[in-house]
Design a protein around this motif. Structure first.
Motif, PDB file in Angstrom:
ATOM      1  N   HIS A 138       0.760  -0.937   0.191  1.00 63.18           N
ATOM      2  CA  HIS A 138      -0.028   0.077  -0.052  1.00 63.18           C
ATOM      3  C   HIS A 138       0.407   1.646   0.352  1.00 63.18           C
ATOM      4  O   HIS A 138       2.384   0.972   0.588  1.00 63.18           O
ATOM      5  CB  HIS A 138      -0.824  -0.081   1.583  1.00 63.18           C
ATOM      6  CG  HIS A 138      -1.450  -0.605   0.953  1.00 63.18           C
ATOM      7  ND1 HIS A 138      -3.259  -1.047   1.656  1.00 63.18           N
ATOM      8  CD2 HIS A 138      -1.692  -2.386   1.691  1.00 63.18           C
ATOM      9  CE1 HIS A 138      -3.919  -2.130   1.358  1.00 63.18           C
ATOM     10  NE2 HIS A 138      -3.002  -3.213   1.110  1.00 63.18           N
ATOM     11  N   ALA A 139      -0.016   2.227  -0.351  1.00 63.98           N
ATOM     12  CA  ALA A 139       0.999   3.685  -0.275  1.00 63.98           C
ATOM     13  C   ALA A 139       1.590   3.663   1.080  1.00 63.98           C
ATOM     14  O   ALA A 139      -0.091   3.938   1.949  1.00 63.98           O
ATOM     15  CB  ALA A 139       0.363   4.698  -0.934  1.00 63.98           C
ATOM     16  N   GLY A 140       2.348   4.525   0.624  1.00 62.67           N
ATOM     17  CA  GLY A 140       3.347   4.675   2.577  1.00 62.67           C
ATOM     18  C   GLY A 140       3.546   3.488   3.224  1.00 62.67           C
ATOM     19  O   GLY A 140       3.978   4.032   4.520  1.00 62.67           O
ATOM     20  N   ASP A 141       3.590   2.210   2.833  1.00 59.27           N
ATOM     21  CA  ASP A 141       3.866   1.261   3.958  1.00 59.27           C
ATOM     22  C   ASP A 141       5.614   1.732   3.554  1.00 59.27           C
ATOM     23  O   ASP A 141       5.524   1.589   2.725  1.00 59.27           O
ATOM     24  CB  ASP A 141       3.554  -0.195   3.170  1.00 59.27           C
ATOM     25  CG  ASP A 141       4.095  -1.566   3.748  1.00 59.27           C
ATOM     26  OD1 ASP A 141       4.501  -1.565   4.377  1.00 59.27           O
ATOM     27  OD2 ASP A 141       3.338  -1.676   3.975  1.00 59.27           O
ATOM     28  N   PRO A 142       5.832   1.230   5.325  1.00 62.92           N
ATOM     29  CA  PRO A 142       7.335   1.661   5.317  1.00 62.92           C
ATOM     30  C   PRO A 142       7.880   0.787   5.619  1.00 62.92           C
ATOM     31  O   PRO A 142       9.646   0.703   5.368  1.00 62.92           O
ATOM     32  CB  PRO A 142       7.066   1.677   7.028  1.00 62.92           C
ATOM     33  CG  PRO A 142       6.494   1.076   7.907  1.00 62.92           C
ATOM     34  CD  PRO A 142       5.072   1.237   6.212  1.00 62.92           C
ATOM     35  N   LEU A 143       7.937  -0.187   5.369  1.00 55.73           N
ATOM     36  CA  LEU A 143       8.869  -0.948   4.971  1.00 55.73           C
ATOM     37  C   LEU A 143       9.842  -1.325   4.063  1.00 55.73           C
ATOM     38  O   LEU A 143      10.760  -1.723   4.081  1.00 55.73           O
ATOM     39  CB  LEU A 143       7.502  -2.975   4.318  1.00 55.73           C
ATOM     40  CG  LEU A 143       7.194  -3.727   5.949  1.00 55.73           C
ATOM     41  CD1 LEU A 143       6.296  -5.093   5.584  1.00 55.73           C
ATOM     42  CD2 LEU A 143       8.473  -4.261   6.579  1.00 55.73           C
ATOM     43  N   PRO A 144       9.325  -1.468   1.904  1.00 51.67           N
ATOM     44  CA  PRO A 144       9.966  -1.324   1.338  1.00 51.67           C
ATOM     45  C   PRO A 144      11.582   0.116   1.598  1.00 51.67           C
ATOM     46  O   PRO A 144      12.583  -0.560   1.304  1.00 51.67           O
ATOM     47  CB  PRO A 144       9.584  -0.231   0.344  1.00 51.67           C
ATOM     48  CG  PRO A 144       7.693  -0.690   0.600  1.00 51.67           C
ATOM     49  CD  PRO A 144       8.196  -1.344   1.653  1.00 51.67           C
ATOM     50  N   GLU A 145      11.148   1.370   2.416  1.00 52.47           N
ATOM     51  CA  GLU A 145      12.250   1.795   2.954  1.00 52.47           C
ATOM     52  C   GLU A 145      13.174   1.610   4.236  1.00 52.47           C
ATOM     53  O   GLU A 145      14.305   1.207   3.931  1.00 52.47           O
ATOM     54  CB  GLU A 145      12.069   3.221   3.436  1.00 52.47           C
ATOM     55  CG  GLU A 145      11.587   3.997   2.084  1.00 52.47           C
ATOM     56  CD  GLU A 145       9.867   3.421   1.384  1.00 52.47           C
ATOM     57  OE1 GLU A 145       9.702   3.193   1.927  1.00 52.47           O
ATOM     58  OE2 GLU A 145      10.286   3.881   0.701  1.00 52.47           O
ATOM     59  N   LEU A 146      12.636   0.728   4.964  1.00 55.30           N
ATOM     60  CA  LEU A 146      12.968  -0.275   5.824  1.00 55.30           C
ATOM     61  C   LEU A 146      13.958  -1.146   5.142  1.00 55.30           C
ATOM     62  O   LEU A 146      15.226  -2.055   5.132  1.00 55.30           O
ATOM     63  CB  LEU A 146      12.262  -1.418   7.298  1.00 55.30           C
ATOM     64  CG  LEU A 146      12.752  -2.325   7.711  1.00 55.30           C
ATOM     65  CD1 LEU A 146      13.817  -1.014   8.817  1.00 55.30           C
ATOM     66  CD2 LEU A 146      11.733  -2.926   8.701  1.00 55.30           C
ATOM     67  N   LEU A 147      13.587  -1.565   3.761  1.00 60.16           N
ATOM     68  CA  LEU A 147      13.983  -3.242   3.680  1.00 60.16           C
ATOM     69  C   LEU A 147      15.675  -2.381   2.586  1.00 60.16           C
ATOM     70  O   LEU A 147      16.276  -3.161   3.040  1.00 60.16           O
ATOM     71  CB  LEU A 147      13.487  -3.505   2.628  1.00 60.16           C
ATOM     72  CG  LEU A 147      12.582  -4.679   3.278  1.00 60.16           C
ATOM     73  CD1 LEU A 147      11.445  -4.911   1.992  1.00 60.16           C
ATOM     74  CD2 LEU A 147      13.204  -5.743   3.677  1.00 60.16           C
ATOM     75  N   ALA A 148      15.172  -1.464   1.754  1.00 56.16           N
ATOM     76  CA  ALA A 148      16.538  -0.733   1.555  1.00 56.16           C
ATOM     77  C   ALA A 148      17.637  -0.033   2.426  1.00 56.16           C
ATOM     78  O   ALA A 148      18.990  -0.287   2.156  1.00 56.16           O
ATOM     79  CB  ALA A 148      16.370   0.879   0.867  1.00 56.16           C
ATOM     80  N   GLU A 149      17.004   0.451   3.187  1.00 56.38           N
ATOM     81  CA  GLU A 149      18.084   1.080   4.694  1.00 56.38           C
ATOM     82  C   GLU A 149      18.800   0.183   5.417  1.00 56.38           C
ATOM     83  O   GLU A 149      20.019   0.142   5.124  1.00 56.38           O
ATOM     84  CB  GLU A 149      17.465   1.372   6.304  1.00 56.38           C
ATOM     85  CG  GLU A 149      16.503   2.751   4.933  1.00 56.38           C
ATOM     86  CD  GLU A 149      15.565   3.004   6.740  1.00 56.38           C
ATOM     87  OE1 GLU A 149      15.219   2.894   7.913  1.00 56.38           O
ATOM     88  OE2 GLU A 149      15.146   4.366   6.206  1.00 56.38           O
ATOM     89  N   LEU A 150      18.152  -1.498   5.313  1.00 58.66           N
ATOM     90  CA  LEU A 150      19.081  -2.118   5.858  1.00 58.66           C
ATOM     91  C   LEU A 150      19.908  -3.114   4.521  1.00 58.66           C
ATOM     92  O   LEU A 150      20.807  -4.284   5.029  1.00 58.66           O
ATOM     93  CB  LEU A 150      18.115  -3.613   6.536  1.00 58.66           C
ATOM     94  CG  LEU A 150      16.719  -3.802   7.677  1.00 58.66           C
ATOM     95  CD1 LEU A 150      16.129  -4.401   8.010  1.00 58.66           C
ATOM     96  CD2 LEU A 150      17.983  -3.354   9.120  1.00 58.66           C
TER      97      LEU A 150
END
Length: 347
Positions: A138-150
């Motif tokens: 969904h739009a705004g889901d923080p998971l993709p950014e978390l995975l990029a950070e990791l």
């Protein structure tokens, strides 16, 4: 030792080395597929492996290669939707097929609540998997950014927007929806309503755009009263259908953005005494088992869902195998697969 020169129990790398007459490192290179070993030495090691029944320790090999030999399939949806929506089982089937010939383990994780997402974030921060397949974002889901950070390689199913930066696999939602509406127009339907999925899901938004574009191309005005937003569930489809009948009792066709919502719409139409397709034509999206088993069988836009799952897994395996100190998961290709309309008795 026993008569075969073994100490008993599971054979070790050292015992293979002794049997082959080579060093431990040479055995390791052969087992890991190194080309820096002569054919004669390779043959001797392989013979020793066969004679002793040696099984390589996958965990140790993975540790040595800085890998876990595992990927996570993450679905940020409630458990109830996962088991009610055939889409997810077909994705899992496709991913499983792509991994069948590998040693990669698949970890299936649902993260539909804040508590589950926090637990998932903690799990992923421990780098227990080599990569992540992310479905239904969904739009705004923080998971993709978390995975990029990791720095965890990630492939997603369904773009978050037209400007998606992550590697992704999607189907042509806009074209599929437009084809469904054109079909209804070609059948002489004049008041065509639509039931959308949640509009914070880009694919649902694209299906609504396809509906609008098909009507506009036919010179038909878009009546906002004929658009009802739902949530990809059967009950949501039923509620939306009830709203549409209240707003426009004369409607003669409905395009539902999923088969499950179409099933809910069918229940409500029947409760209102509307015959399908005589009074109201009905079209769904996905061409899941739901479509084939409805009465009457449902016309639906077929997504290549299993192929999407296979493609996602292959893309992720390529990224994992090519990773050498990757700084993140951002950037990568987008694969958009075509859909096609399957016409049945409901329209």
């Amino acid at each position: 030792m026993n008569g075969n020169g073994r100490s008993g129990g599971r054979p070790t790398l050292e015992e293979v080395a002794v049997r082959a007459g080579v060093g431990r490192g040479t055995v390791s290179r052969v087992i890991n597929g190194s080309s820096k070993v002569s054919e004669q030495t390779k043959a001797a090691v392989e013979a020793a492996v066969t004679e002793l029944g040696y099984v390589p320790n996958r965990a140790a090999r993975a540790l040595a290669a800085n890998r876990n030999d595992a990927i996570a399939l993450v679905i940020p949806e409630p458990e109830a939707r996962f088991f009610a929506e055939p889409y997810f089982s077909e994705v899992v089937r496709g991913v499983g097929a792509a991994l069948a010939e590998t040693d990669i383990q698949l970890v299936l994780t649902l993260a539909g609540s804040d508590r589950e997402r926090r637990r998932l974030a903690q799990y992923l921060s421990g780098h227990r998997v080599d990569g992540v397949l992310l479905v239904s974002v969904h739009a705004g889901d923080p998971l993709p950014e978390l995975l990029a950070e990791l720095g965890i390689p990630t492939v997603i199913s369904g773009r978050r927007s037209a400007a998606e930066t992550l590697p992704c696999v999607d189907s042509d939602n806009l074209a599929g929806a437009a084809e469904a509406v054109r079909h209804l127009l070609d059948r002489g339907r004049r008041t065509i309503a639509t039931i959308t999925g949640p509009l914070d899901v880009y694919g649902a938004h694209c299906r609504l755009d396809g509906y609008r574009q098909a009507l506009a191309a036919a010179g038909r005005p878009v009546d906002e009263r004929l658009i009802a937003v739902a949530d990809f569930t059967e009950e949501g489809g039923r509620r939306a259908m009830r709203e549409l009948l209240e707003r426009s009792p004369s409607l003669d066709a409905v395009f539902a953005s999923s088969d499950v919502m179409a099933a809910g719409a069918r229940r409500e139409l029947r409760a209102a005494g509307r015959r399908i397709p005589h009074d109201v034509a009905l079209v769904g999206f996905d061409d899941s088992v739901v479509a084939r088993h409805m009465d009457p069988p449902l016309t639906s836009v077929r997504q290549p869902i299993e192929e999407m799952g296979r493609t996602m897994a292959r893309m992720l395996l390529e990224r994992v195998s090519g990773r050498r100190g990757s700084a993140g998961a951002a950037g990568g290709p987008a694969v958009v697969l075509p859909n096609r309309l399957v016409v049945r008795e409901s329209s």
